[in-house]
Motif scaffolding. Structure first.
Motif, mmCIF file in Angstrom:
data_model
loop_
_atom_site.group_PDB
_atom_site.id
_atom_site.type_symbol
_atom_site.label_atom_id
_atom_site.label_comp_id
_atom_site.label_asym_id
_atom_site.label_seq_id
_atom_site.Cartn_x
_atom_site.Cartn_y
_atom_site.Cartn_z
ATOM 1 N N ILE A 1 -42.013 -32.953 51.330
ATOM 2 C CA ILE A 1 -42.768 -31.951 51.212
ATOM 3 C C ILE A 1 -43.525 -30.900 52.546
ATOM 4 O O ILE A 1 -44.070 -31.636 53.506
ATOM 5 C CB ILE A 1 -43.514 -31.368 50.452
ATOM 6 C CG1 ILE A 1 -43.019 -31.946 49.102
ATOM 7 C CG2 ILE A 1 -43.948 -29.589 49.916
ATOM 8 C CD1 ILE A 1 -44.102 -32.121 48.232
ATOM 9 N N HIS A 2 -42.534 -30.214 53.214
ATOM 10 C CA HIS A 2 -42.670 -29.079 54.313
ATOM 11 C C HIS A 2 -44.412 -28.698 53.720
ATOM 12 O O HIS A 2 -44.179 -27.835 53.082
ATOM 13 C CB HIS A 2 -42.459 -28.393 54.721
ATOM 14 C CG HIS A 2 -42.229 -27.477 56.247
ATOM 15 N ND1 HIS A 2 -42.165 -28.806 57.483
ATOM 16 C CD2 HIS A 2 -42.609 -26.417 56.443
ATOM 17 C CE1 HIS A 2 -43.080 -28.026 58.430
ATOM 18 N NE2 HIS A 2 -43.005 -26.341 58.087
ATOM 19 N N LEU A 3 -45.203 -28.096 54.827
ATOM 20 C CA LEU A 3 -46.856 -28.572 54.654
ATOM 21 C C LEU A 3 -46.858 -27.204 56.224
ATOM 22 O O LEU A 3 -47.641 -27.930 57.075
ATOM 23 C CB LEU A 3 -47.632 -28.653 54.687
ATOM 24 C CG LEU A 3 -47.210 -29.518 53.546
ATOM 25 C CD1 LEU A 3 -48.614 -30.777 53.592
ATOM 26 C CD2 LEU A 3 -47.680 -29.116 51.741
ATOM 27 N N PRO A 4 -46.491 -25.310 55.745
ATOM 28 C CA PRO A 4 -46.319 -25.287 57.141
ATOM 29 C C PRO A 4 -47.655 -24.695 57.882
ATOM 30 O O PRO A 4 -48.133 -24.427 58.658
ATOM 31 C CB PRO A 4 -46.095 -23.792 56.541
ATOM 32 C CG PRO A 4 -45.914 -23.483 55.400
ATOM 33 C CD PRO A 4 -46.344 -24.964 54.796
ATOM 34 N N LEU A 5 -49.187 -24.875 56.951
ATOM 35 C CA LEU A 5 -50.263 -24.155 57.576
ATOM 36 C C LEU A 5 -51.096 -25.855 58.406
ATOM 37 O O LEU A 5 -51.674 -25.762 58.895
ATOM 38 C CB LEU A 5 -51.724 -24.346 56.300
ATOM 39 C CG LEU A 5 -50.170 -22.838 55.553
ATOM 40 C CD1 LEU A 5 -51.655 -22.712 54.315
ATOM 41 C CD2 LEU A 5 -50.308 -21.800 56.183
ATOM 42 N N LEU A 6 -50.365 -26.506 58.271
ATOM 43 C CA LEU A 6 -50.947 -27.700 59.149
ATOM 44 C C LEU A 6 -50.471 -27.526 60.882
ATOM 45 O O LEU A 6 -48.824 -27.258 60.874
ATOM 46 C CB LEU A 6 -50.085 -29.255 58.105
ATOM 47 C CG LEU A 6 -50.559 -29.466 57.225
ATOM 48 C CD1 LEU A 6 -51.164 -30.437 56.430
ATOM 49 C CD2 LEU A 6 -52.563 -29.231 57.295
ATOM 50 N N PRO A 7 -50.531 -28.602 61.484
ATOM 51 C CA PRO A 7 -50.454 -28.879 62.949
ATOM 52 C C PRO A 7 -48.258 -29.278 62.504
ATOM 53 O O PRO A 7 -48.696 -30.434 61.558
ATOM 54 C CB PRO A 7 -50.387 -29.375 63.187
ATOM 55 C CG PRO A 7 -52.375 -29.285 63.135
ATOM 56 C CD PRO A 7 -52.214 -28.663 61.176
#
Length: 87
Positions: A6-12
């Motif tokens: 799963i891609h988490l866009p808010l993390l580095p």
């Protein structure tokens, strides 16, 4: 059962992809208790067993959530939750 990222866009970017792995489990335990002087215990000198099923969910850094449902010959049952990290 499930193997995805799963891609988490808010993390580095280094931590932006979270892997999730889900696997099913089956379990059983068999045994007996022997005591020549049983006293008032109802489980001595009897065959004992339990069975269950569940699933393991593994994610970041081998963080594991285990959900299990099990029951025994006394008609006792329960839902058990375990969280373990390999850190």
């Amino acid at each position: 059962l499930i193997n995805l990222n799963i891609h988490l866009p808010l993390l580095p970017e280094k931590f932006a992809t979270m892997p999730i792995r889900v696997s099913g489990t089956l379990s059983n335990d068999l045994g007996s208790a022997r005591n020549d002087y049983p006293g008032n215990s109802t489980l001595n000198n009897k065959f004992l067993y339990s069975e269950g099923f569940g699933m393991d969910i593994v994610t970041f850094y081998d963080i594991r959530l285990r959900v299990e449902y099990s029951f025994n010959q006394l008609h006792q049952n329960g839902l058990f939750l375990h969280i373990k990290s390999e850190l």
